[in-house]
Structure formats: structure tokens, C-alpha cells
Design a protein around this motif. Structure first.
Motif, short mmCIF file in Angstrom:
data_model
loop_
_atom_site.label_atom_id
_atom_site.label_comp_id
_atom_site.label_asym_id
_atom_site.label_seq_id
_atom_site.Cartn_x
_atom_site.Cartn_y
_atom_site.Cartn_z
N SER A 116 102.78 53.88 72.48
CA SER A 116 103.53 55.03 71.98
C SER A 116 104.08 54.66 70.62
CB SER A 116 104.66 55.39 72.95
OG SER A 116 105.44 56.46 72.42
N ASN A 117 103.72 55.41 69.57
CA ASN A 117 104.24 55.09 68.25
C ASN A 117 104.54 56.37 67.47
OD1 ASN A 117 101.78 55.91 66.85
ND2 ASN A 117 100.88 54.01 67.62
N VAL A 118 105.43 56.22 66.52
CA VAL A 118 105.83 57.35 65.68
C VAL A 118 106.18 56.82 64.30
CG1 VAL A 118 108.22 57.21 66.49
CG2 VAL A 118 107.40 59.33 65.44
N ALA A 119 105.79 57.55 63.27
CA ALA A 119 106.12 57.21 61.88
C ALA A 119 106.62 58.47 61.19
CB ALA A 119 104.90 56.65 61.15
N ILE A 120 107.74 58.33 60.50
CA ILE A 120 108.35 59.46 59.81
C ILE A 120 108.64 59.05 58.37
CG2 ILE A 120 110.27 61.09 59.75
CD1 ILE A 120 110.66 60.59 62.72
N SER A 121 108.22 59.87 57.43
CA SER A 121 108.53 59.61 56.03
C SER A 121 109.05 60.90 55.40
CB SER A 121 107.29 59.12 55.27
OG SER A 121 106.27 60.09 55.30
N ALA A 122 109.98 60.73 54.48
CA ALA A 122 110.57 61.88 53.80
C ALA A 122 110.95 61.47 52.39
CB ALA A 122 111.79 62.39 54.56
N GLU A 123 110.89 62.44 51.49
CA GLU A 123 111.23 62.16 50.09
C GLU A 123 111.65 63.47 49.43
OE1 GLU A 123 109.26 60.13 46.07
OE2 GLU A 123 108.10 60.32 47.93
N MET A 124 112.83 63.48 48.83
CA MET A 124 113.28 64.66 48.10
C MET A 124 114.53 64.31 47.30
SD MET A 124 115.16 67.10 50.94
CE MET A 124 115.95 68.10 49.66
N PRO A 125 114.79 65.05 46.23
CA PRO A 125 116.05 64.84 45.50
C PRO A 125 117.20 65.43 46.29
CG PRO A 125 114.82 66.63 44.53
CD PRO A 125 113.94 66.05 45.59
N LEU A 126 118.35 64.79 46.19
CA LEU A 126 119.54 65.25 46.91
C LEU A 126 120.68 65.35 45.91
CD1 LEU A 126 119.80 65.93 49.90
CD2 LEU A 126 120.77 63.68 50.28
N PHE A 127 121.23 66.55 45.75
CA PHE A 127 122.30 66.80 44.78
C PHE A 127 123.58 67.17 45.52
CE2 PHE A 127 118.32 67.71 42.67
CZ PHE A 127 118.47 67.14 41.41
N GLY A 128 124.66 66.46 45.20
CA GLY A 128 125.97 66.82 45.72
C GLY A 128 126.33 66.24 47.07
N ALA A 129 125.48 65.41 47.66
CA ALA A 129 125.82 64.81 48.95
C ALA A 129 127.00 63.87 48.78
CB ALA A 129 124.62 64.05 49.51
N THR A 130 128.00 64.02 49.63
CA THR A 130 129.20 63.21 49.48
C THR A 130 129.78 62.83 50.83
OG1 THR A 130 131.35 63.09 48.33
CG2 THR A 130 130.81 65.16 49.42
N VAL A 131 130.63 61.85 50.84
CA VAL A 131 131.26 61.38 52.07
C VAL A 131 132.52 62.20 52.35
CG1 VAL A 131 132.52 59.45 53.12
CG2 VAL A 131 130.35 59.04 51.97
N ILE A 132 132.62 62.73 53.56
CA ILE A 132 133.85 63.40 53.98
C ILE A 132 134.88 62.36 54.38
CG2 ILE A 132 134.86 65.08 55.56
CD1 ILE A 132 132.04 66.06 56.14
#
Length: 569
Positions: A260-276
Motif C-alpha cells: 500500500s503506497n501513496v505519493a502526494i505533491s503540491a506546488e503553488m504560490p501562497l500570499f498572506g499566510a500568517t500565524v494566528i
């Protein structure tokens, strides 16, 4: 008597409460609400809770307490996503790298939260579950030999048990002690040896002339049964040896494989992400450090980041809110790490960054420590405003059934790999400033630390082009003035050089000089002749005792100019 002060195991986080009417928040983007709920009122003193409650759970409890839900949420203004993640490490409070490890755990947690956000928006997924059953002739042969071995062992045991009972009965009265030993023995490596010894004992003790035919027949049968048991054992040993030999030759002993295997990839620009919110948990008994963060991104926060980056200036004023300086003063800097976003009373949008380093004991290294904190605070600010986030991770689980000693045995394996990145490269960026660097005490370790606060300010970003234009226009003006002045000086030098080593002027000077000397000489002769001139007495020049310089002595204290300071900047 020495007193040992121990730092209690604790979870530390900068607390926040919801103080504004919920109807006000309902009109705004949920991502902005998430941030502003955390900023709505002055932070109380750092809250301590049990070390048994994880930092991650403490953050979740705090978010729940002000009505913020984890995960994605559809609002009137768009999508809002909140992700909580944590990093863990084993480190002692006295470790000189404690603060660096703490910051690295915060980086790990924030990247994991950003990964969670971009994966939820768009990701490439590969997944597989499979069961493969193997078969080959060698394994069948191996099974045949294994069956032969099992049958031979069964035959050996059956014949040996019968021989055991017969030998025990015949030995009674001949050698009761040996009979008891054999009766209590179990079939094993030395059992056949005991059985053989008992039979030899019987054979040597019987007189053929005195033993009746029945006993003699029983002894002969016992010898035959022992021989059958011995032959079965030899067959079993030979089969086992062949099994082991074939196992050694067997290229693949795998009977079945479940994967059983799984691979996940993601790529995108992220604007304004901040820590609460962020939280530290440190267990000084176990030396365990946990740093957790709650990170938010929304379409409204992205628009705010766009407004700052495109230099559109402040948003609408927020009367009644603290100014940026007042808000910073209200924070527990000693427990803050990573980015924050704050909109001040003047409507300025501020993407802040917080970073801490330990105050070095060597005064000569303090300036570098402050500079380090400032740089990483700026890094937190800029990566909050914008970053290109990429993530790849893969996990695999496998169960392999192998034939071992004639028995199918399962073996399990698992593996996971991952890579997370958030990066940005911006030329000529405006609005990034260092607001302050404060020296405070880190509550978990008691160490003195520098906490630097960096900021990307919307108004400063907007004004940066005008400031640069003004500065470079002034530089052009200064360069023009300097060029004229350079030409003036070169002209002066050139004019001055016209009289350097001029022969006509030199000859004129010679004549004037000769006439002057002759005239002065004649004048001196005339005066000496008319009067007696006293001999001059030599005088020694003495310096006053108070005029000498003495070596100065230093003294402890703070020294600062007390004169009038220019303030019209």
C-alpha cells in the motif's frame, strides 16, 4: 544552603481573547477574522498549562475558545483555511542551541501547515494497493521435502514413544533408576541416546539361558522399534538438510506481498499566510520540546498581501484599535515566533515577523546576535507576505510473507520520505523594516534572549518608490555639483601649475633676493657700529606641571550626550 530553582515543565503560549462584537466579524473575510480575533485585545501574561497537554492541543483549545474552526470554511468573502502543526525535539534547557532548535521546529511546523493548505487546494496524488502471490517449482519441491521431514519426525516420535514405554517396563527390576530417567524423558536431541543406553543395559543384563522366550521376543521387538525410530530420525535429518540447502539456493522465498503506497505533491504560490498563534511546550524532566503553530490563509489575506506588494498603501482606518507600536507592547515577545499580520488604527497593513536568539555571554558577539535575530524576523515577514511553496511526500507499507523453516512468516515494512520548501526572491523590495529588538527572558529556560520584530508596512511600501526617486534625484544633483567642483579644482590646479618652475620668474626672484640680502646686511653693519649689542642669554622653556596629559581611567556607567539633539528630521 544552596537553593536550586527548577523551571517547571510547562506549555507556554501568548493568550488571546475575543473582545469585539461578533456581528462586526461577520461582515469580514473569515481569514481576516481569524487573525483579528487573535489581535482583538491586549495579550495577557503568558499562560502556563500542564505539560501533559501538548502545545498542539493547547492551540486547538484556544482556537475553539474564540470560535475558530480548523480546516477549510466557506465564507461570504471566500475560502479560509486554518491548519495546526507541530515540531518535536529532544533538547536540554541548558543546551546553547536551544533557541535555534526552537526556531527550526517552528519553521518545520509552519512549512507543514503551508503544505497542508496547498495540498487541500491542488495536489497530484498517486495511490496503489496490491496483493501479489508468488509461486515457483523450487518452492514446491521445498514443500515436498518439508512434508517428508514432518512425516519422518512424526514416525520417529511415535516409534520412540512406544520404545520408551517398553524399555521402561523391561528395565524395572533391572535398573529402576535408569527406568525412571527414561520414563520422565521427552523426545528430543538426547532421548534416542537414553533409549539406546537402556536397550544396551537390558541386552547385557539378560542371560539367554535364563530369560523366557516371551521376554526375549519383547527385547528383539524393542531393538527393531528403536531401529525404526532411528531410521525415521535419519530420514528427518536428511530432509531437513535438503530443505535448508534448497532455502539457501532459493532466489526468492517470498510467498505473498501486500503493498500500500501513496505519493502526494503540491506546488503553488501562497500570499498572506500568517500565524494566528504559536505555543511552546517544554518538559524539563524528559528534555522534550514541542513547538506548535496555527496558520491561516484566506482569499482576503491574499488581497491584503497584494495591496502591500503592489504598493497601494493603507486600507480603511480602524478607529479604536491600538497603533502598531501599542500592539507590539501588548504582546509577550518572549514566546512569539514566526509571522503575524496586524492592521493598525491608521489602516496600515503590517506583515510582521518575530525571531529570537540567545543573548551571548561575550559582549563582542551581541551585535551579531541582534543582527541574526533581525534577519530571520525579516525572513518570517517576507515569507508570510508571499512565497512559492512546494511539497512532495510519499509513504509505503508492505507485508511480505516468506517461507522460513517450512512455515510462512509475515514481515512488515514501512517508509516515508518528504520534502517541503517555501522560497521567494524579490528585487528592489520596499517596506521591509526592523521595528525593535528587545531583550527579554525565555520562560521555559530562563535564558536572556533577543527578540527582533520585523515588519512589512503598507504605507512604507507605497512611499518607497517616492523615497527612492527623491534619493536618486538628490544623488544626481550631488553628482552634478561634485562634477563642477571637480572641474573647478582641476582649473585651479592648472592655473597654479603655470607658475611652477617658470624661469623668468625664477630669475626675477634671484635678483630681488640678492638685493634684499645685501641691503639687510649693510643695515646690520651700520647698527652694530653705532651701539654695543648685548649677548642673548639662553632660556629654557619649561612646561607647567598641570599642562601634561595623564592617562585616563575608565569607570562603569552609561554615557550619553546631554547637549541639544536635533529633532527636525
Amino acid at each position: 544552603m544552596s537553593i536550586i530553582k527548577s523551571i517547571a515543565s510547562k506549555v507556554v503560549f501568548s493568550s488571546f481573547v475575543l473582545a469585539l462584537n461578533t456581528s462586526v466579524w461577520a461582515e469580514q473575510d473569515a481569514g481576516v477574522v481569524a487573525v483579528e480575533k487573535a489581535n482583538a485585545s491586549p495579550a495577557r501574561a503568558s499562560t502556563l498549562s500542564s505539560v501533559n497537554v501538548s502545545a498542539l492541543q493547547s492551540i486547538k483549545n484556544a482556537l475553539k475558545g474564540i470560535g475558530l474552526e480548523l480546516g477549510s470554511k466557506k465564507t461570504a468573502a471566500g475560502i479560509r483555511i486554518i491548519s495546526t502543526q507541530a515540531g518535536f525535539a529532544s533538547v536540554e534547557a541548558y543546551d546553547p542551541d536551544f533557541l535555534q532548535i526552537r526556531e527550526s521546529l517552528a519553521v518545520e511546523a509552519m512549512l507543514a501547515a503551508k503544505r497542508s493548505i496547498i495540498e487541500s487546494i491542488s495536489s497530484d496524488v498517486d495511490a496503489l494497493q496490491s496483493v501479489v502471490k508468488f509461486d515457483n517449482p523450487v518452492m514446491k519441491q521445498l514443500q515436498e521435502k518439508q512434508n517428508l521431514y514432518q512425516k519422518a519426525i512424526e514416525q520417529r516420535n511415535r516409534q520412540a514413544e512406544l520404545a520408551k514405554a517398553e524399555t521402561t517396563e523391561l528395565l524395572r527390576g533391572v535398573d529402576d533408576a535408569q527406568a525412571e530417567v527414561i520414563a520422565g524423558a521427552t523426545v528430543g536431541d538426547r532421548f534416542m541416546e537414553l533409549l539406546e543406553a537402556g536397550i544396551k543395559k537390558l541386552d547385557s543384563s539378560y542371560d539367554p539361558n535364563q530369560v523366557d522366550e516371551k521376554k526375549r521376543k519383547r527385547l528383539e521387538d524393542l531393538k527393531a522399534r528403536y531401529a525404526r525410530a532411528q531410521k525415521a530420525e535419519e530420514t528427518a535429518v536428511a530432509a531437513k538438510a535438503e530443505v535448508e540447502a534448497k532455502q539457501a539456493e532459493l532466489v526468492d522465498s517470498v510467498k505473498k506481498q501486500v503493498t500500500s503506497n501513496v505519493a502526494i505533491s503540491a506546488e503553488m504560490p501562497l500570499f498572506g499566510a500568517t500565524v494566528i498563534q504559536s505555543a511552546d511546550r517544554y518538559d524539563d524532566l524528559k528534555g522534550e520540546l514541542e513547538v506548535a503553530v496555527a496558520l491561516v490563509w484566506s482569499q482576503k489575506l491574499e488581497q491584503e498581501a497584494r495591496r502591500v506588494y503592489t504598493k497601494e498603501g493603507n486600507g480603511d482606518p480602524r478607529p479604536g484599535k491600538p497603533s502598531l507600536s501599542q500592539w507590539i507592547e501588548q504582546q509577550d515577545l518572549e514566546v512569539m515566533v514566526g509571522p503575524r499580520r496586524y492592521i493598525a488604527d491608521d489602516g496600515s497593513i503590517n506583515f510582521l515577523g518575530f525571531s529570537a536568539v540567545e543573548v551571548p555571554s561575550d559582549p563582542g558577539m551581541k551585535a551579531d546576535a541582534i543582527s541574526e535575530a533581525e534577519m530571520y524576523a525579516k525572513q518570517a515577514s517576507i515569507l508570510s507576505l508571499m512565497s512559492e511553496v512546494s511539497s512532495t511526500r510519499a509513504a509505503e507499507r508492505m507485508r511480505t510473507d516468506r517461507l522460513v523453516d517450512g512455515k510462512v512468516t509475515p514481515e512488515t515494512y514501512k517508509a516515508m520520505v518528504g520534502n517541503m520548501r517555501a522560497e521567494v526572491s524579490i528585487p528592489n523590495f520596499g517596506g521591509l523594516e526592523t521595528i525593535t529588538t528587545e531583550e527579554v527572558t525565555h520562560p521555559a529556560t530562563g535564558k536572556a534572549i533577543y527578540v527582533s520584530v520585523a515588519n512589512i508596512n503598507s504605507e512604507l511600501a507605497k512611499a518607497s518608490d517616492e523615497l527612492m526617486e527623491s534619493s536618486y534625484a538628490l544623488l544626481k544633483e550631488v553628482n552634478a555639483i561634485n562634477s563642477v567642483r571637480q572641474g573647478q579644482k582641476e582649473g585651479m590646479i592648472q592655473a597654479a601649475e603655470e607658475t611652477r618652475n617658470n624661469q623668468a620668474l625664477i630669475q626675477q626672484g634671484r635678483s630681488e633676493g640678492r638685493d634684499a640680502v645685501n641691503s639687510e646686511y649693510k643695515k646690520n653693519l651700520d647698527e652694530r657700529a653705532s651701539r654695543n649689542v648685548p649677548q642673548p642669554s639662553a632660556a629654557k622653556s619649561q612646561a607647567g606641571s598641570g599642562a601634561g596629559q595623564q592617562a585616563g581611567q575608565g569607570q562603569s556607567g552609561t554615557f550619553m550626550n546631554r547637549g541639544t539633539i536635533e529633532r527636525d528630521f
